[in-house]
Design an enzyme around this catalytic site. Structure first.
Site, PDB file in Angstrom:
ATOM      1  N   ASP A 100       0.867  -1.163   0.000  1.00 31.33           N
ATOM      2  CA  ASP A 100       0.000   0.000   0.000  1.00 31.33           C
ATOM      3  C   ASP A 100       0.915   1.228   0.000  1.00 31.33           C
ATOM      4  O   ASP A 100       2.085   1.154   0.402  1.00 31.33           O
ATOM      5  CB  ASP A 100      -0.938   0.007   1.216  1.00 31.33           C
ATOM      6  CG  ASP A 100      -2.133   0.931   0.975  1.00 31.33           C
ATOM      7  OD1 ASP A 100      -2.076   1.753   0.043  1.00 31.33           O
ATOM      8  OD2 ASP A 100      -3.113   0.843   1.727  1.00 31.33           O
TER       9      ASP A 100
HETATM   10  C1  BGC Z   1      -4.975   3.344   0.143  1.00 30.20           C
HETATM   11  C2  BGC Z   1      -5.085   2.371  -1.025  1.00 30.20           C
HETATM   12  C3  BGC Z   1      -4.898   3.125  -2.318  1.00 30.20           C
HETATM   13  C4  BGC Z   1      -3.564   3.844  -2.280  1.00 30.20           C
HETATM   14  C5  BGC Z   1      -3.261   4.622  -3.536  1.00 30.20           C
HETATM   15  C6  BGC Z   1      -3.732   4.204   0.082  1.00 30.20           C
HETATM   16  O1  BGC Z   1      -3.796   5.225   1.016  1.00 30.20           O
HETATM   17  O2  BGC Z   1      -5.003   2.621   1.353  1.00 30.20           O
HETATM   18  O3  BGC Z   1      -6.324   1.723  -1.003  1.00 30.20           O
HETATM   19  O4  BGC Z   1      -4.999   2.245  -3.394  1.00 30.20           O
HETATM   20  O5  BGC Z   1      -3.558   4.763  -1.193  1.00 30.20           O
HETATM   21  O6  BGC Z   1      -4.104   5.718  -3.638  1.00 30.20           O
END
Ligand code: BGC
Length: 816
Positions: free
Chosen positions: A229
């Site tokens: 993530d």
């Molecule tokens: C989120 C993800 C997301 C990523 C990119 C993170 O903060 O938890 O679900 O895909 O950001 O935006």
């Protein structure tokens, strides 16, 4: 290895460079070897491709795309084919926007109704969530774009999501938190998985060998790519060894250098890196080829979005997902030739999606007020009645009451606002804002014929339910949701959604309440398997609306259940006068009490359309999940030999047919001593004592609170500055909490939330991981010295390292 030859041509530095992003959204390319970069973009219910300023919190606008209903909404359709169709449209839009990896679907379990991101997730039930997700994945990947199922795993709270340690016993982990991933991955076959930010039983998930290797790679045979993530990498080498190929976003080469160093020092076997590169290349080349092919061939390559067609698809998705919760005296569908007062801010400005990285910039947006006349609703006027962000406003309330007085029926649009349901934050309560509750009470005094339309993405308390005669729950129904709701209200569509989560009477009734969210080091999943309907059913706690509940304008009769070892067969008849769809649910319960279990668990479901008066035979086969449980002694899935109740119901609490089936078992040793686990055997698991939980875990739970005597380190959060040794850190903490308080006071809740989402709960290492090379780890060391009380030493270190970084950057520039 498929790409051995190509990998042999790479330098160590080139291989390492592929293991992290080139920028916020793209992976590294290597021109001399013809390796292109990939574009990764959110999100789960619409594409969020940011063409300019990038962020992971949904702050900067993205290229317009269709905003479909969120996962929490579509789960209510219980229609896997519908999920697949939505996936199909998402994949098509991703391909058209040249997105290689679509960051969704999100399938974390709704352990607690207050998790701020529940609107993005499907259900409290792993079987339903897994099946729906598999549908989405198949649809997305039809276009050659990779789906990316997230967040793997046990990411069930937003508070401190980047460092919280989830303490959960192995059986609960497997049965409740991994089964949805298992189904999604083995049936949907996504090419990418996103690891979660949190730790699992002491180790960050992307470094957790048990999760990443034993389960994901070996048991489920996942051979795709794991991406962190955003900013979620802790120890890059440990992550790589566990099989986490890609780190996002860029660290401006800092962690690539760590990889090179680790290979040189022998800490990392180069062959492990080669294998990671091989899997990444497979993803790069297959998705790149699909995007290139997308431009060719018949019916493909529409770089122009079919905006209208996808808008209609979003409407259909919403129509099938809307849940009719109450219909006293048949107040719905709205009778014609009645004077209707439309009240509520949400009628003017639809609430249709949540906040954070999943935010979509919609291609169009339906609004109720603009559509009313097309539905023949005799509207005598509109009044907002309340202020969206919770401020009391007497004059709005009295104007709404004056209008309601003149109407036959009041159509009241209520819900949660955009700021309340957001990534990075959990909800403070399950209540609707007071000003809306007060408005409803006042309207009820002047006109009891109220139909409420609810828009929010998670379960709420409804102590006011007796004040409405009709209640339609639209959830977060996407850009065409307003029209879909009107079609249900007027009877053009017969509602067929059923809740994919339980609505408890009050938050205090929920089983995880005293252990949610984890506030400091860890969060203990003491309730084990018993959350959602598994808990309320077994512990006999009354709920407002059970899992699987939803009304229709027609009625359905169930008959003739016959069961054999392969499945259950029965008949459903539409016994009412309107065509409609019913969702039949198959639950299995075990008669033996050797192993603690819920009374019943969902093991199959079917949605079918029936004309008025029509009957259909339904067959739901048993699969490998129907009778299994995870045995912690044998460390395997086993089946206990016993009698099983096979229950067919219209909801988890409305079982219409039941039969008994004897199932032969796998003969494994029984895993538990019942006398030591009384709360689990009774199902009264909302207040499990520590000793009992530790018995279930098999080891003492780690200390859940911060050790305030220790200096702060990389994995401590900025919030912990409150007890830092350094005066500057404590001052910064108080300044931050004051700013948060002040912004809230002056009504800037959204900006106040940002402090919480992006700063307060961030571990220090996140400063280096999320700034794309502006701050590196040595500079962070300087910051930590300041935090820990060595102000001048830290400042000197910070400036020195900053200078070094600038010098290396300008040297690199000269070379290139
Ligand atoms: C989120 C993800 C997301 C990523 C990119 C993170 O903060 O938890 O679900 O895909 O950001 O935006």
């Amino acid at each position: 290895m498929k790409y051995r030859d190509l990998i042999n041509k790479m330098t160590l530095e080139e291989k390492a460079s592929l293991m992290s992003g080139k920028d916020f959204w793209q992976t590294q390319n290597i021109e001399r070897l013809g390796i292109p970069s990939m574009f990764l973009a959110d999100g789960p219910h619409g594409i969020r491709k940011q063409a300019e300023a990038a962020d992971h919190l949904g702050l900067n606008p993205s290229i317009p795309a269709t905003c479909f209903p969120t996962a929490a909404t579509v789960a209510n359709s219980w229609n896997v084919e519908l999920g697949e169709q939505i996936g199909h449209h998402l994949g098509q839009e991703a391909a058209a926007q040249k997105v290689h990896v679509l960051l969704g679907p999100g399938i974390n379990m709704k352990r607690d109704p207050l998790c701020g991101r529940n609107f993005e997730y499907f259900s409290e039930d792993p079987y339903l969530a897994g099946k729906m997700a598999a549908g989405y994945i198949r649809g997305i990947q039809e276009h050659g774009v990779s789906a990316c199922v997230k967040h793997f795993a046990v990411n069930n709270q937003e508070e401190r999501r980047m460092s919280i340690d989830t303490i959960v016993d192995e059986r609960t982990l497997r049965e409740m938190y991994l089964t949805a991933f298992e189904i999604a991955i083995t049936e949907g076959k996504p090419q990418t998985v996103m690891s979660s930010y949190n730790k699992l039983n002491g180790t960050y998930t992307n470094e957790n060998l048990h999760l990443m290797q034993d389960i994901l790679r070996k048991e489920w045979e996942f051979d795709g790519v794991v991406v962190t993530d955003w900013g979620g990498s802790n120890d890059r080498i440990a992550g790589l060894i566990a099989g986490n190929e890609l780190e996002m976003p860029t660290t401006a080469g800092e962690t690539n250098a760590e990889i090179v160093q680790a290979v040189k020092s022998g800490k990392l076997d180069e062959e492990v890196l080669n294998q990671c590169v091989d899997r990444l290349l497979q993803l790069v080349f297959t998705t790149e080829k699909a995007l290139a092919d997308n431009g060719k061939g018949k019916g493909k390559g529409k770089t122009e979005l079919p905006i209208e067609q996808h808008h209609s698809a979003a409407q259909v998705a919403a129509e099938e997902s809307i849940v009719l919760l109450k219909n006293e005296g048949g107040i719905l569908p709205l009778p014609s030739a009645r004077k209707v007062a439309v009240i509520g801010d949400f009628a003017k400005e639809a609430r249709y999606q949540g906040a954070g990285s999943s935010v979509v910039n919609p291609t169009k947006l339906d609004q109720t007020l603009q559509l009313l006349e097309h539905f023949g609703i005799d509207s005598i006027g509109y009044e907002p009645g309340f202020e969206r962000y919770g401020k009391r406003n007497r004059s709005k309330l009295s104007r709404a009451c004056a209008l309601a007085k003149q109407a036959d029926i009041v159509l009241l649009y209520i819900g949660l606002d955009e700021v309340t349901e957001a990534e990075g934050l959990d909800r403070p309560s399950m209540r609707l804002p007071d000003n809306q509750v007060a408005l409803l009470a006042a309207l009820h005094e002047v006109n009891p014929n109220i139909v409420a339309v609810l828009s929010c993405g998670a379960a709420i308390e409804m102590p006011w339910i007796h004040q409405v005669k009709g209640l339609i729950h639209g959830y977060l129904s996407g850009q065409a949701g307003a029209k879909a709701i009107l079609r249900v209200l007027t009877g053009q569509v017969n509602p067929s959604g059923k809740l994919a989560e339980t609505y408890p009477l009050r938050y205090e009734d929920t089983p995880a309440a005293s252990h949610f969210p984890g506030k400091e080091v860890s969060v203990e999943y003491r309730e084990s398997l018993f959350f959602g309907y598994r808990y309320y059913d077994k512990a006999r706690v009354d709920v407002l609306y059970p899992f699987g509940y939803g009304l229709s304008y027609t009625s359905f009769a169930y008959s003739g259940l016959s069961v054999d070892s392969t499945g259950a067969m029965f008949t459903i008849t539409n016994s009412g006068s309107m065509d409609g769809m019913e969702i039949a649910q198959l639950y299995v319960g075990c008669a033996s009490d050797n192993i603690f279990r819920p009374n019943k668990e969902l093991k199959g479901f079917k949605k079918l359309f029936l004309r008025a008066g029509e009957s259909k035979e339904v067959y739901i086969p048993f699969d490998d999940k129907a009778f299994r449980y995870f045995n912690i002694k044998t460390n395997r899935w086993e089946v206990e030999e016993a009698d099983y109740a096979i229950m067919v119901g219209a909801s988890s609490m409305d079982i219409r047919l039941e039969a008994n089936l004897h199932v032969n078992g796998s003969g494994a040793l029984l895993p538990y001593e019942p006398a030591k686990l009384p709360s689990y055997y009774s199902g009264k698991a909302s207040n499990v004592p520590q000793a009992e939980f530790e018995h279930l875990l098999g080891y003492p739970a780690p200390n859940a609170t911060w050790d305030r005597t220790q200096p702060l380190g990389y994995n401590d959060t900025i919030a912990q500055c409150q007890y830092a040794k350094g005066w500057f850190a404590r001052f910064a903490f108080h300044a931050m909490t004051f700013a948060h308080w002040f912004l809230q006071k002056i009504g800037k809740r959204s900006t106040a939330n940002l402090i919480m989402m992006s700063v307060y709960h961030m571990p220090f290492r996140g400063i280096a991981r999320m700034t794309g090379g502006i701050v590196n780890m040595p500079m962070l060391d300087g910051m930590l010295m300041i935090v820990n009380g060595s102000f001048f030493k830290g400042l000197r270190h910070l400036l020195r390292e900053r200078k070094k970084l600038m010098q290396t950057a300008s040297l690199d520039k000269e070379i290139t």
